[in-house]
Design a protein around this motif. Structure first.
Motif, mmCIF file in Angstrom:
data_model
loop_
_atom_site.group_PDB
_atom_site.id
_atom_site.type_symbol
_atom_site.label_atom_id
_atom_site.label_comp_id
_atom_site.label_asym_id
_atom_site.label_seq_id
_atom_site.Cartn_x
_atom_site.Cartn_y
_atom_site.Cartn_z
ATOM 1 N N VAL A 3 -7.133 -5.619 -4.565
ATOM 2 C CA VAL A 3 -6.330 -5.746 -5.868
ATOM 3 C C VAL A 3 -6.376 -7.222 -6.265
ATOM 4 O O VAL A 3 -5.763 -7.991 -5.444
ATOM 5 N N LEU A 4 -6.760 -7.385 -7.473
ATOM 6 C CA LEU A 4 -6.688 -8.779 -7.742
ATOM 7 C C LEU A 4 -6.353 -8.887 -9.231
ATOM 8 O O LEU A 4 -6.840 -8.461 -10.188
ATOM 9 N N ALA A 5 -5.233 -9.728 -9.528
ATOM 10 C CA ALA A 5 -4.786 -9.833 -11.039
ATOM 11 C C ALA A 5 -5.815 -10.805 -11.522
ATOM 12 O O ALA A 5 -6.317 -11.883 -10.778
ATOM 13 N N CYS A 6 -6.052 -10.703 -12.948
ATOM 14 C CA CYS A 6 -6.937 -11.424 -13.551
ATOM 15 C C CYS A 6 -6.415 -12.750 -14.103
ATOM 16 O O CYS A 6 -6.852 -13.542 -14.771
ATOM 17 N N ASP A 7 -5.015 -13.213 -13.609
ATOM 18 C CA ASP A 7 -4.234 -14.416 -14.339
ATOM 19 C C ASP A 7 -4.334 -15.463 -12.998
ATOM 20 O O ASP A 7 -3.392 -16.108 -13.041
ATOM 21 N N SER A 15 1.032 -14.504 2.011
ATOM 22 C CA SER A 15 2.516 -14.875 1.784
ATOM 23 C C SER A 15 2.468 -15.750 0.384
ATOM 24 O O SER A 15 1.796 -16.550 0.396
ATOM 25 N N SER A 16 3.782 -15.413 -0.449
ATOM 26 C CA SER A 16 3.748 -16.387 -1.498
ATOM 27 C C SER A 16 4.317 -17.928 -1.072
ATOM 28 O O SER A 16 5.133 -18.177 -0.272
ATOM 29 N N ARG A 17 3.422 -18.755 -1.579
ATOM 30 C CA ARG A 17 4.155 -20.230 -1.319
ATOM 31 C C ARG A 17 5.595 -20.496 -1.822
ATOM 32 O O ARG A 17 6.226 -21.780 -1.439
ATOM 33 N N HIS A 18 5.820 -19.915 -2.868
ATOM 34 C CA HIS A 18 7.328 -19.774 -3.303
ATOM 35 C C HIS A 18 8.304 -19.416 -2.691
ATOM 36 O O HIS A 18 9.402 -20.152 -2.616
ATOM 37 N N ASP A 19 8.478 -18.306 -2.207
ATOM 38 C CA ASP A 19 9.290 -17.587 -1.581
ATOM 39 C C ASP A 19 9.083 -16.933 -0.221
ATOM 40 O O ASP A 19 9.927 -16.120 0.289
ATOM 41 N N GLY A 20 7.732 -17.022 0.252
ATOM 42 C CA GLY A 20 7.354 -16.383 1.507
ATOM 43 C C GLY A 20 7.196 -14.827 1.517
ATOM 44 O O GLY A 20 6.715 -14.287 2.356
ATOM 45 N N LEU A 21 7.592 -14.222 0.344
ATOM 46 C CA LEU A 21 7.301 -12.776 0.154
ATOM 47 C C LEU A 21 5.754 -12.381 0.046
ATOM 48 O O LEU A 21 4.963 -13.270 -0.252
ATOM 49 N N PRO A 22 5.352 -11.138 0.445
ATOM 50 C CA PRO A 22 4.081 -10.947 0.203
ATOM 51 C C PRO A 22 3.635 -10.766 -1.416
ATOM 52 O O PRO A 22 4.102 -10.391 -2.080
ATOM 53 N N GLU A 23 2.224 -11.425 -1.541
ATOM 54 C CA GLU A 23 1.564 -11.371 -2.719
ATOM 55 C C GLU A 23 0.709 -10.039 -3.105
ATOM 56 O O GLU A 23 -0.056 -10.007 -2.364
ATOM 57 N N ALA A 48 7.239 -2.569 -2.723
ATOM 58 C CA ALA A 48 6.365 -1.522 -1.998
ATOM 59 C C ALA A 48 5.769 -2.111 -0.904
ATOM 60 O O ALA A 48 5.876 -1.648 0.253
ATOM 61 N N LEU A 49 5.155 -3.204 -0.969
ATOM 62 C CA LEU A 49 4.905 -4.118 0.400
ATOM 63 C C LEU A 49 5.603 -4.005 1.089
ATOM 64 O O LEU A 49 5.513 -4.043 2.537
ATOM 65 N N LEU A 50 7.151 -4.547 0.963
ATOM 66 C CA LEU A 50 7.994 -4.691 1.748
ATOM 67 C C LEU A 50 8.349 -3.570 2.511
ATOM 68 O O LEU A 50 9.323 -3.687 3.490
ATOM 69 N N GLN A 51 8.125 -2.149 2.092
ATOM 70 C CA GLN A 51 8.471 -0.905 2.696
ATOM 71 C C GLN A 51 7.251 -0.593 3.621
ATOM 72 O O GLN A 51 7.376 0.407 4.411
ATOM 73 N N LEU A 52 6.203 -1.245 3.553
ATOM 74 C CA LEU A 52 4.912 -0.796 4.242
ATOM 75 C C LEU A 52 4.577 -1.685 5.453
ATOM 76 O O LEU A 52 5.340 -2.798 5.537
ATOM 77 N N GLN A 53 3.844 -1.188 6.213
ATOM 78 C CA GLN A 53 3.409 -1.931 7.441
ATOM 79 C C GLN A 53 2.341 -2.861 7.191
ATOM 80 O O GLN A 53 0.986 -2.296 6.682
ATOM 81 N N ILE A 54 2.314 -4.140 6.832
ATOM 82 C CA ILE A 54 1.387 -5.036 6.266
ATOM 83 C C ILE A 54 1.091 -6.036 7.459
ATOM 84 O O ILE A 54 1.689 -6.496 8.210
ATOM 85 N N HIS A 55 -0.225 -6.612 7.219
ATOM 86 C CA HIS A 55 -0.664 -7.907 7.953
ATOM 87 C C HIS A 55 -0.772 -9.109 7.001
ATOM 88 O O HIS A 55 -1.102 -8.970 5.696
ATOM 89 N N THR A 56 0.162 -9.935 7.210
ATOM 90 C CA THR A 56 0.629 -11.096 6.236
ATOM 91 C C THR A 56 -0.150 -12.205 6.704
ATOM 92 O O THR A 56 -0.041 -12.601 7.952
#
Length: 196
Positions: A95-99, A125-133, A161-169
């Motif tokens: 999934v890729l945002a167009c912006d 991870s976001s460089r702004h808050d460390g949360l997943p992008e 939703a990502l925060l509730q899933l098992q993700i590779h960050t």
């Protein structure tokens, strides 16, 4: 065995803060939608679609590409992701945002190389808050039930939703995932691209 990987280029947003369609913004003589589409081709994702809202079906630029119109209420990016998951349930989705005008092939390739199909998603991870992008991420088929459940209960944030899933960050890739939502951000992104 890994699910086949498809790509979804999100372009169905209302662009309220920009007051202009972000997919059509010009960077170096090319609309961002085409720049992002070409980026997907450069990293070799053969099966790709542009996510649109139903009101964009007559748009000339989008009509030249394979599109998926939201089949669920257009409540932001999650509508496009759920629509794609329903259309091709056996596929994982890049999934890729167009912006994201600063995104480059090397960053996108590093995401593809790090894909962990045994997790629900792979994300930077976001460089702004460390949360997943969530809007430059790979969503595996196993993520679909939670996204549908959240959508049905009125929760539209793919990051939560990502925060509730098992993700590779993965670590934040510098500024390449900085999105452009306002005219000031547009000017800054154009200046940065000119310096490359």
């Amino acid at each position: 065995m890994s699910a086949p990987l498809s790509a979804l280029l999100l372009s169905g947003g209302a662009s309220r803060r920009m007051q202009a369609d972000k997919a059509l913004l010009d960077y170096g003589g090319r609309p961002q939608l085409l720049r992002a589409w070409e980026l997907l081709q450069r990293v070799g994702v053969a099966h790709a679609h542009v996510s649109i809202n139903p009101g964009q079906q007559g748009d000339a630029l989008r009509a030249g590409l394979p599109t998926l119109a939201d089949t669920v209420p257009s409540v932001g990016p999650v509508a496009g992701i759920v629509t794609a998951q329903q259309a091709f349930p056996a596929h994982a989705w890049l999934v890729l945002a167009c912006d994201l005008p600063l995104l480059d092939a090397a960053t996108l390739q590093s995401l593809l190389d790090a894909r962990d199909p045994d997790r629900d998603a792979t994300a930077f991870s976001s460089r702004h808050d460390g949360l997943p992008e969530p809007l430059c991420a790979i969503w595996e088929p196993s993520a679909a039930p939670l996204l549908r459940q959240r959508l049905a209960s009125g929760h539209h944030c793919p990051r939560k939703a990502l925060l509730q899933l098992q993700i590779h960050t993965l670590p934040a890739p510098g500024n390449t995932l900085d999105n452009v939502n306002t005219p000031d951000e547009l000017l800054r992104a154009r200046r940065q691209l000119e310096l490359r």
